[in-house]
Scaffold this motif. Structure first.
Motif, PDB file in Angstrom:
ATOM      1  N   GLU A 104      67.567 105.181 -51.508  1.00 46.46           N
ATOM      2  CA  GLU A 104      68.199 103.866 -51.365  1.00 46.46           C
ATOM      3  C   GLU A 104      67.200 102.806 -51.812  1.00 46.46           C
ATOM      4  OE1 GLU A 104      69.815 103.087 -47.551  1.00 46.46           O
ATOM      5  OE2 GLU A 104      70.731 105.064 -47.339  1.00 46.46           O
ATOM      6  N   ILE A 105      67.626 101.978 -52.758  1.00 51.56           N
ATOM      7  CA  ILE A 105      66.752 100.927 -53.276  1.00 51.56           C
ATOM      8  C   ILE A 105      67.460  99.590 -53.086  1.00 51.56           C
ATOM      9  CG2 ILE A 105      65.438 100.099 -55.256  1.00 51.56           C
ATOM     10  CD1 ILE A 105      65.795 102.923 -56.476  1.00 51.56           C
ATOM     11  N   THR A 106      66.840  98.682 -52.353  1.00 48.22           N
ATOM     12  CA  THR A 106      67.440  97.370 -52.135  1.00 48.22           C
ATOM     13  C   THR A 106      66.538  96.286 -52.722  1.00 48.22           C
ATOM     14  OG1 THR A 106      66.401  97.180 -49.947  1.00 48.22           O
ATOM     15  CG2 THR A 106      68.601  98.125 -50.038  1.00 48.22           C
ATOM     16  N   TYR A 107      67.177  95.268 -53.296  1.00 48.74           N
ATOM     17  CA  TYR A 107      66.478  94.132 -53.885  1.00 48.74           C
ATOM     18  C   TYR A 107      66.882  92.866 -53.137  1.00 48.74           C
ATOM     19  CZ  TYR A 107      65.498  97.225 -57.859  1.00 48.74           C
ATOM     20  OH  TYR A 107      65.073  98.259 -58.657  1.00 48.74           O
ATOM     21  N   ARG A 108      65.907  92.089 -52.718  1.00 46.41           N
ATOM     22  CA  ARG A 108      66.185  90.847 -52.001  1.00 46.41           C
ATOM     23  C   ARG A 108      65.473  89.702 -52.712  1.00 46.41           C
ATOM     24  NH1 ARG A 108      64.547  93.767 -46.366  1.00 46.41           N
ATOM     25  NH2 ARG A 108      66.320  95.189 -46.245  1.00 46.41           N
ATOM     26  N   ASN A 109      66.248  88.792 -53.239  1.00 47.60           N
ATOM     27  CA  ASN A 109      65.712  87.642 -53.971  1.00 47.60           C
ATOM     28  C   ASN A 109      64.873  88.066 -55.174  1.00 47.60           C
ATOM     29  OD1 ASN A 109      66.800  85.828 -51.998  1.00 47.60           O
ATOM     30  ND2 ASN A 109      65.033  86.255 -50.692  1.00 47.60           N
ATOM     31  N   VAL A 110      65.155  89.255 -55.670  1.00 51.79           N
ATOM     32  CA  VAL A 110      64.456  89.782 -56.841  1.00 51.79           C
ATOM     33  C   VAL A 110      65.495  90.280 -57.837  1.00 51.79           C
ATOM     34  CG1 VAL A 110      62.890  91.549 -57.722  1.00 51.79           C
ATOM     35  CG2 VAL A 110      62.433  90.474 -55.515  1.00 51.79           C
ATOM     36  N   GLU A 111      65.348  89.881 -59.086  1.00 49.57           N
ATOM     37  CA  GLU A 111      66.277  90.346 -60.109  1.00 49.57           C
ATOM     38  C   GLU A 111      65.978  91.806 -60.460  1.00 49.57           C
ATOM     39  OE1 GLU A 111      67.648  89.412 -64.736  1.00 49.57           O
ATOM     40  OE2 GLU A 111      66.089  88.198 -63.759  1.00 49.57           O
ATOM     41  N   LYS A 112      66.999  92.635 -60.399  1.00 49.81           N
ATOM     42  CA  LYS A 112      66.837  94.040 -60.763  1.00 49.81           C
ATOM     43  C   LYS A 112      66.859  94.167 -62.281  1.00 49.81           C
ATOM     44  CE  LYS A 112      69.052  98.571 -60.368  1.00 49.81           C
ATOM     45  NZ  LYS A 112      70.197  99.333 -59.807  1.00 49.81           N
ATOM     46  N   THR A 113      65.793  94.700 -62.850  1.00 47.72           N
ATOM     47  CA  THR A 113      65.725  94.886 -64.297  1.00 47.72           C
ATOM     48  C   THR A 113      65.630  96.379 -64.609  1.00 47.72           C
ATOM     49  OG1 THR A 113      63.307  94.798 -64.378  1.00 47.72           O
ATOM     50  CG2 THR A 113      64.493  92.698 -64.526  1.00 47.72           C
ATOM     51  N   ASP A 114      65.937  96.734 -65.837  1.00 48.35           N
ATOM     52  CA  ASP A 114      65.845  98.135 -66.242  1.00 48.35           C
ATOM     53  C   ASP A 114      64.421  98.650 -66.114  1.00 48.35           C
ATOM     54  OD1 ASP A 114      68.540  98.208 -66.789  1.00 48.35           O
ATOM     55  OD2 ASP A 114      68.312  97.872 -68.951  1.00 48.35           O
ATOM     56  N   ALA A 115      63.454  97.791 -66.457  1.00 47.83           N
ATOM     57  CA  ALA A 115      62.043  98.204 -66.404  1.00 47.83           C
ATOM     58  C   ALA A 115      61.615  98.512 -64.968  1.00 47.83           C
ATOM     59  CB  ALA A 115      61.157  97.114 -66.994  1.00 47.83           C
ATOM     60  N   ILE A 116      62.002  97.640 -64.029  1.00 52.41           N
ATOM     61  CA  ILE A 116      61.636  97.856 -62.630  1.00 52.41           C
ATOM     62  C   ILE A 116      62.363  99.083 -62.080  1.00 52.41           C
ATOM     63  CG2 ILE A 116      61.836  96.923 -60.301  1.00 52.41           C
ATOM     64  CD1 ILE A 116      59.568  95.726 -61.970  1.00 52.41           C
ATOM     65  N   ASP A 117      63.652  99.223 -62.403  1.00 54.58           N
ATOM     66  CA  ASP A 117      64.430 100.365 -61.920  1.00 54.58           C
ATOM     67  C   ASP A 117      63.840 101.684 -62.434  1.00 54.58           C
ATOM     68  OD1 ASP A 117      66.814 101.315 -60.460  1.00 54.58           O
ATOM     69  OD2 ASP A 117      67.465 102.008 -62.428  1.00 54.58           O
ATOM     70  N   THR A 118      63.445 101.691 -63.704  1.00 48.08           N
ATOM     71  CA  THR A 118      62.834 102.893 -64.291  1.00 48.08           C
ATOM     72  C   THR A 118      61.521 103.218 -63.613  1.00 48.08           C
ATOM     73  OG1 THR A 118      63.863 102.494 -66.448  1.00 48.08           O
ATOM     74  CG2 THR A 118      61.915 103.910 -66.406  1.00 48.08           C
ATOM     75  N   LEU A 119      60.692 102.194 -63.366  1.00 49.45           N
ATOM     76  CA  LEU A 119      59.400 102.396 -62.701  1.00 49.45           C
ATOM     77  C   LEU A 119      59.604 102.996 -61.312  1.00 49.45           C
ATOM     78  CD1 LEU A 119      56.327 102.016 -62.424  1.00 49.45           C
ATOM     79  CD2 LEU A 119      56.790  99.665 -61.658  1.00 49.45           C
ATOM     80  N   VAL A 120      60.539 102.439 -60.551  1.00 45.91           N
ATOM     81  CA  VAL A 120      60.779 102.916 -59.183  1.00 45.91           C
ATOM     82  C   VAL A 120      61.225 104.369 -59.190  1.00 45.91           C
ATOM     83  CG1 VAL A 120      62.265 102.668 -57.160  1.00 45.91           C
ATOM     84  CG2 VAL A 120      61.249 100.641 -58.226  1.00 45.91           C
ATOM     85  N   ASN A 121      62.151 104.712 -60.085  1.00 47.46           N
ATOM     86  CA  ASN A 121      62.651 106.088 -60.134  1.00 47.46           C
ATOM     87  C   ASN A 121      61.577 107.072 -60.605  1.00 47.46           C
ATOM     88  OD1 ASN A 121      65.676 106.321 -59.437  1.00 47.46           O
ATOM     89  ND2 ASN A 121      65.591 104.478 -60.701  1.00 47.46           N
ATOM     90  N   GLU A 122      60.709 106.634 -61.493  1.00 48.81           N
ATOM     91  CA  GLU A 122      59.590 107.490 -61.910  1.00 48.81           C
ATOM     92  C   GLU A 122      58.656 107.751 -60.726  1.00 48.81           C
ATOM     93  OE1 GLU A 122      57.745 105.440 -65.117  1.00 48.81           O
ATOM     94  OE2 GLU A 122      59.157 106.171 -66.635  1.00 48.81           O
ATOM     95  N   LYS A 123      58.416 106.726 -59.929  1.00 44.86           N
ATOM     96  CA  LYS A 123      57.533 106.873 -58.772  1.00 44.86           C
ATOM     97  C   LYS A 123      58.175 107.759 -57.705  1.00 44.86           C
ATOM     98  CE  LYS A 123      54.028 104.403 -60.117  1.00 44.86           C
ATOM     99  NZ  LYS A 123      52.702 105.040 -60.340  1.00 44.86           N
ATOM    100  N   ILE A 124      59.486 107.653 -57.526  1.00 41.54           N
ATOM    101  CA  ILE A 124      60.182 108.524 -56.574  1.00 41.54           C
ATOM    102  C   ILE A 124      60.048 109.979 -57.004  1.00 41.54           C
ATOM    103  CG2 ILE A 124      62.457 109.191 -55.684  1.00 41.54           C
ATOM    104  CD1 ILE A 124      63.216 106.217 -55.811  1.00 41.54           C
ATOM    105  N   ALA A 125      60.218 110.233 -58.300  1.00 41.56           N
ATOM    106  CA  ALA A 125      60.098 111.601 -58.820  1.00 41.56           C
ATOM    107  C   ALA A 125      58.703 112.165 -58.551  1.00 41.56           C
ATOM    108  CB  ALA A 125      60.409 111.618 -60.313  1.00 41.56           C
ATOM    109  N   LYS A 126      57.680 111.312 -58.634  1.00 41.62           N
ATOM    110  CA  LYS A 126      56.316 111.784 -58.378  1.00 41.62           C
ATOM    111  C   LYS A 126      56.107 112.102 -56.900  1.00 41.62           C
ATOM    112  CE  LYS A 126      54.078 109.717 -62.390  1.00 41.62           C
ATOM    113  NZ  LYS A 126      53.013 108.829 -62.898  1.00 41.62           N
TER     114      LYS A 126
END
Length: 209
Positions: A6-28
């Motif tokens: 579960e990934i929540t964003y508060r007062n932060v724009e969700k971008t493809d770059a940030i989403d990709t980074l987060v999912n890469e870190k989850i995989a690790k």
């Protein structure tokens, strides 16, 4: 992972770059521990123009059987003003990874890690796929039907799966019964390995059901 992250964003724009980074870190994180129960990431902007520190805060909550909860948070303080969001995310995941490594090492050393079922890799064939819903079912070679989620498929290979694809996976006990994690594509039924006359995976007699 038993439940999708579960990934929540508060007062932060969700971008493809940030989403990709987060999912890469989850995989690790899943490479460190393949039996994570759940993972919740909160990414927020808590100040528009702080006098000191960073405007961003990232918190990661992870649950690990048999009842452990890990919390990692990054909110750079005074002297690290306006650190970019991606750096704050990396710091939070680095802290989470360090905690996860220590926990899994303690579990291994104490002999209280996952059950033998979870630790043992199992072979199965894909029998049902619901691509629009992001899940499917496997059938083991002894005929057991196992649920799996798209997030459990390694290397983002969920879209490559077809009915009859051979896979390896680890068996976990979820809230609604057995389910597969760390699903890895092996072959299709009857596909040969090199010049061998033996199929990599022999399908169960009733796998087409």
């Amino acid at each position: 992972m038993k439940l999708p992250p579960e990934i929540t964003y508060r007062n932060v724009e969700k971008t493809d770059a940030i989403d990709t980074l987060v999912n890469e870190k989850i995989a690790k994180l899943e490479q460190v521990c393949s039996y994570i129960s759940s993972c919740h990431i909160a990414i927020e902007k808590i100040h528009d123009r702080p006098r000191s520190g960073s405007p961003y805060r990232v918190r990661i909550d992870i649950t690990i059987p048999p009842g452990h909860e890990l919390v990692a948070e990054s909110n750079p303080a005074e002297g690290i003003q306006y650190e970019p969001l991606d750096a704050v995310i990396r710091d939070a995941f680095d802290a989470a990874r360090q905690q996860l490594v220590k926990l899994t090492q303690r579990q291994h050393e104490s002999g209280k890690s996952v059950s033998r079922e979870v630790a043992q890799e199992t072979t199965a064939l894909v029998t049902k796929l619901f691509r629009d819903r992001g899940y499917g079912f496997l059938k083991t070679l002894d005929g057991q039907e196992i649920y799996f989620h798209s997030n459990s498929v390694l290397h983002d290979d969920f879209q490559r799966l077809e009915v009859g694809t051979g896979v390896h996976f680890y068996l976990e006990q979820g809230e609604e019964g057995p389910q597969a994690s760390t699903v890895k594509i092996v072959d299709k039924p009857g596909v040969r390995a090199g010049k061998s006359d033996r199929a990599l995976i022999e399908p169960p007699l009733d796998w087409r059901e």
